[in-house]
Design a protein around this motif. Sequence first.
Motif, PDB file in Angstrom:
ATOM      1  N   LEU A  59       0.818  -1.210   0.000  1.00 35.24           N
ATOM      2  CA  LEU A  59       0.000   0.000   0.000  1.00 35.24           C
ATOM      3  C   LEU A  59       0.852   1.261   0.000  1.00 35.24           C
ATOM      4  O   LEU A  59       0.510   2.260  -0.642  1.00 35.24           O
ATOM      5  CB  LEU A  59      -0.932  -0.009   1.217  1.00 35.24           C
ATOM      6  N   VAL A  60       1.980   1.235   0.723  1.00 34.62           N
ATOM      7  CA  VAL A  60       2.889   2.383   0.728  1.00 34.62           C
ATOM      8  C   VAL A  60       3.444   2.618  -0.672  1.00 34.62           C
ATOM      9  O   VAL A  60       3.542   3.760  -1.146  1.00 34.62           O
ATOM     10  CB  VAL A  60       4.030   2.154   1.750  1.00 34.62           C
ATOM     11  N   THR A  61       3.802   1.519  -1.354  1.00 32.90           N
ATOM     12  CA  THR A  61       4.334   1.644  -2.716  1.00 32.90           C
ATOM     13  C   THR A  61       3.291   2.233  -3.662  1.00 32.90           C
ATOM     14  O   THR A  61       3.576   3.154  -4.445  1.00 32.90           O
ATOM     15  CB  THR A  61       4.787   0.267  -3.232  1.00 32.90           C
ATOM     16  N   ILE A  62       2.063   1.699  -3.590  1.00 30.02           N
ATOM     17  CA  ILE A  62       0.976   2.210  -4.447  1.00 30.02           C
ATOM     18  C   ILE A  62       0.675   3.668  -4.100  1.00 30.02           C
ATOM     19  O   ILE A  62       0.442   4.500  -4.987  1.00 30.02           O
ATOM     20  CB  ILE A  62      -0.280   1.342  -4.275  1.00 30.02           C
ATOM     21  N   LEU A  68       1.074  10.064  -2.554  1.00 30.99           N
ATOM     22  CA  LEU A  68       0.752  10.090  -1.125  1.00 30.99           C
ATOM     23  C   LEU A  68       1.994   9.793  -0.291  1.00 30.99           C
ATOM     24  O   LEU A  68       2.783   8.900  -0.625  1.00 30.99           O
ATOM     25  CB  LEU A  68      -0.344   9.066  -0.805  1.00 30.99           C
ATOM     26  N   ASP A  69       2.150  10.514   0.810  1.00 28.21           N
ATOM     27  CA  ASP A  69       3.282  10.333   1.708  1.00 28.21           C
ATOM     28  C   ASP A  69       3.216   8.955   2.361  1.00 28.21           C
ATOM     29  O   ASP A  69       2.153   8.486   2.784  1.00 28.21           O
ATOM     30  CB  ASP A  69       3.270  11.424   2.784  1.00 28.21           C
ATOM     31  N   ALA A  70       4.370   8.292   2.473  1.00 31.31           N
ATOM     32  CA  ALA A  70       4.434   6.935   3.012  1.00 31.31           C
ATOM     33  C   ALA A  70       3.942   6.874   4.452  1.00 31.31           C
ATOM     34  O   ALA A  70       3.216   5.950   4.843  1.00 31.31           O
ATOM     35  CB  ALA A  70       5.861   6.410   2.913  1.00 31.31           C
ATOM     36  N   HIS A  71       4.328   7.854   5.274  1.00 29.57           N
ATOM     37  CA  HIS A  71       3.926   7.853   6.687  1.00 29.57           C
ATOM     38  C   HIS A  71       2.419   8.069   6.825  1.00 29.57           C
ATOM     39  O   HIS A  71       1.783   7.519   7.730  1.00 29.57           O
ATOM     40  CB  HIS A  71       4.695   8.928   7.456  1.00 29.57           C
ATOM     41  N   TYR A  72       1.854   8.857   5.927  1.00 28.55           N
ATOM     42  CA  TYR A  72       0.404   9.084   5.941  1.00 28.55           C
ATOM     43  C   TYR A  72      -0.338   7.783   5.649  1.00 28.55           C
ATOM     44  O   TYR A  72      -1.291   7.420   6.340  1.00 28.55           O
ATOM     45  CB  TYR A  72       0.051  10.158   4.903  1.00 28.55           C
ATOM     46  N   VAL A  73       0.101   7.068   4.623  1.00 32.49           N
ATOM     47  CA  VAL A  73      -0.533   5.791   4.263  1.00 32.49           C
ATOM     48  C   VAL A  73      -0.369   4.783   5.394  1.00 32.49           C
ATOM     49  O   VAL A  73      -1.316   4.073   5.760  1.00 32.49           O
ATOM     50  CB  VAL A  73       0.073   5.242   2.951  1.00 32.49           C
ATOM     51  N   LEU A  74       0.841   4.716   5.974  1.00 31.46           N
ATOM     52  CA  LEU A  74       1.098   3.761   7.049  1.00 31.46           C
ATOM     53  C   LEU A  74       0.202   4.034   8.251  1.00 31.46           C
ATOM     54  O   LEU A  74      -0.426   3.123   8.804  1.00 31.46           O
ATOM     55  CB  LEU A  74       2.575   3.835   7.466  1.00 31.46           C
ATOM     56  N   SER A  75       0.122   5.298   8.679  1.00 28.10           N
ATOM     57  CA  SER A  75      -0.695   5.661   9.839  1.00 28.10           C
ATOM     58  C   SER A  75      -2.168   5.350   9.601  1.00 28.10           C
ATOM     59  O   SER A  75      -2.863   4.828  10.477  1.00 28.10           O
ATOM     60  CB  SER A  75      -0.505   7.148  10.155  1.00 28.10           C
ATOM     61  N   LEU A  76      -2.644   5.658   8.392  1.00 28.65           N
ATOM     62  CA  LEU A  76      -4.048   5.424   8.060  1.00 28.65           C
ATOM     63  C   LEU A  76      -4.399   3.945   8.144  1.00 28.65           C
ATOM     64  O   LEU A  76      -5.389   3.552   8.776  1.00 28.65           O
ATOM     65  CB  LEU A  76      -4.325   5.967   6.653  1.00 28.65           C
ATOM     66  N   SER A 387      10.224  -1.077   7.748  1.00 30.46           N
ATOM     67  CA  SER A 387      11.603  -0.629   7.917  1.00 30.46           C
ATOM     68  C   SER A 387      11.749   0.802   7.412  1.00 30.46           C
ATOM     69  O   SER A 387      10.942   1.293   6.617  1.00 30.46           O
ATOM     70  CB  SER A 387      12.553  -1.549   7.155  1.00 30.46           C
ATOM     71  N   ASN A 388      12.806   1.459   7.880  1.00 25.86           N
ATOM     72  CA  ASN A 388      13.062   2.837   7.443  1.00 25.86           C
ATOM     73  C   ASN A 388      13.258   2.916   5.933  1.00 25.86           C
ATOM     74  O   ASN A 388      12.868   3.901   5.293  1.00 25.86           O
ATOM     75  CB  ASN A 388      14.303   3.387   8.151  1.00 25.86           C
ATOM     76  N   SER A 389      13.864   1.883   5.357  1.00 23.27           N
ATOM     77  CA  SER A 389      14.093   1.909   3.907  1.00 23.27           C
ATOM     78  C   SER A 389      12.774   1.908   3.149  1.00 23.27           C
ATOM     79  O   SER A 389      12.639   2.560   2.113  1.00 23.27           O
ATOM     80  CB  SER A 389      14.933   0.700   3.499  1.00 23.27           C
ATOM     81  N   GLN A 390      11.773   1.188   3.668  1.00 22.36           N
ATOM     82  CA  GLN A 390      10.475   1.152   3.003  1.00 22.36           C
ATOM     83  C   GLN A 390       9.741   2.482   3.124  1.00 22.36           C
ATOM     84  O   GLN A 390       8.928   2.835   2.269  1.00 22.36           O
ATOM     85  CB  GLN A 390       9.615   0.034   3.585  1.00 22.36           C
ATOM     86  N   LEU A 391      10.024   3.231   4.186  1.00 23.02           N
ATOM     87  CA  LEU A 391       9.309   4.486   4.419  1.00 23.02           C
ATOM     88  C   LEU A 391      10.010   5.698   3.824  1.00 23.02           C
ATOM     89  O   LEU A 391       9.360   6.648   3.398  1.00 23.02           O
ATOM     90  CB  LEU A 391       9.133   4.706   5.926  1.00 23.02           C
TER      91      LEU A 391
END
Length: 664
Positions: A59-62, A68-76, A387-391
């Motif tokens: 989902l972060v990649t998409i 869309l910001d990675a941290h926004y997607v992750l938190s959601l 991981s930090n690399s994914q974000l």
Amino acid sequence: MQKPQPLNQTREQITNLDNELLSLLAERRRLSLEVARSKEVDIRPIRDTQREKELLARLVTIGREKGLDAHYVLSLYQSIIEDSVLNQQAYLHGRANPETQKQQYCIAYLGARGSYSYLAASRYCQRRQVEMLDLGCQSFDEIVQAVELGHADYGFLPIENTSSGSINEVYDVLQHTSLSIVGETTIEVSHCLLGKPGSKLSDIKTVYAHPQPISQCSRYLSMHRELKLEYCSSSAEAMEMVNQCRDNSAAAIGSAEGGALYQLESIESGLANQKINQSRFIVVARKAVAVPEQLPAKTTLIMATGQKAGALVEALLVLKAHQLNMSKLESRPIPGTPWEEMFYLDIDANISSAAMQEGLKQLERITRFIKVLGCYPCETVKPTQLSNSQLLIEPNTSKSQVISEPQAESAAQPVRYSKAYKANASEIQCGPFTIGAGHIGAIAKITLTDALPNIVLSSFEHRAKQLKSAGFQAVILEGCQRLPSTELTLPKLRQTLHQYDLLCIVAIEQSSDLTVATQQGDMLLLTGKQMFNQSLLAQAGTLPMPLILERNEMASLEEFLAATEVILSQGNQQLILCDSGIRTFNNANLPTLDLASLIQIKATSHLPIVINPCNAITTDALLLQTKGIKQLNADGLVLNCTLGEEGEQDSLPMMAEVVRELYR
């Protein structure tokens, strides 16, 4: 430049999208219950963290591809996953206890509609899709009696808060009831200053609040000392008092959601001392419940150990032997038996498990009293992380990007304080003082006064000589900013300590102390008050000198260790931990020594840890507690010591005996 479309049209489109999103979220929740039905048949665990991690990474990649910001997607999606997990747990728990399934529950809670207890109870019922009949009560005893007499199906009792700690009155009530704990729930507590419509802060003269919110908002209230505080039995009563006021001079501390029920508006929000402010509630009922094995479970019990050295330690070692994780340990006095304690334990295990059953049998043999208060589903959902690399690594947007085979993700870097990062115990050496890796340290703490420098120096030299004779190796100087001339007096105090081969440790009580302390101290102590000061922690982490980090009285073990990581990540690896006890809700009580955290730190971290028991126990119990602390492999003690002559002569022999016991 193209002319934008009318604002009303844009807002209408956003409204339509929001409606679609809500419909999709509702459909996703329905499908998650289908997953729960499948897991009920296959007896599979509720969570599959590997699948969650793969889902979030995808989902972060998409999301990046869509801007869309990675941290926004992750938190959601962490919030969505948490909702899914809790709903699945509620469904499976209900299926395992069909006798509890009703169309409506009668819930007894503290206060009236609008109180935090009411909000917690209503959300608990909403998750189970049942109607709530509410029964407001004026005290915890009244809640328990309502359930015991059958007037209510469940009772909601607040047990702890991340800001103000445990609620001792509830623990005392649990000693004397036959009710079982059958559930728990945690809600975000967002304190607002609530007033009548149109009220301004300048209008407010009186603030009504329950003691808990007052404690949790102490920092805000200290900045407005002109406000008169009036204590209420609940937040709902506080809001009702404001509602009855004839003018705009009164306000209440409560939630915006609860205030709306009383036609009150938020004047100011975010009043709590801590940014993350949560309250945990336990649910009590007349009958215990069964917890399916695929649900994460928690068992709460009370026990009384014998009055002998190491009795509590012996009980805790039983849990360690059976690999039972204790997530909470609380002590309360036993009425009618002075100096005896009843211990409350939360254990992350299902009571039906073999390990828990065997552990209970062993505890029964070595305790004077033990009783299980309940086993229930644990509603603490730890978010799956990436991981930090994914974000942090942004995708290559070049059109000439070469698509290659995905590489295996490297293992996540272990946290720096852990034994996974450094297998051998850390040894901190500074001048004549060595601690950790088998070296034990005895440290005295002296609180300086605002007396004249010559008086401080004359008294200090006499005390330094006594402390050296008693066996201390280092001295913490607290209150340096209160000295009439810190820049002149502090070097003389350090010189005196060096004269007796004692290390000089300067306490940092506020950020402005750092410059002088760095110049004059051999080592620094970051006091518990500064544990949440991220900027100061990071700055201290860049210093080339050893540090002691004291745990804040309100901090969880996770927050304490997170603070150590801030320091270590800046390069300074010369770090010692210090635990002086955790504060319970009733500030009149002594802090509690968190021996469970000591065990966990020694098991998982390579950093040395010292304990300051003086704030949590009486002098008479110091020697006995030292034996237990030593048995749990603490690396040293910090003992409070006064600078004046009065009363110190009697305590010095005791302190010397404690130090001898530590070294023995």
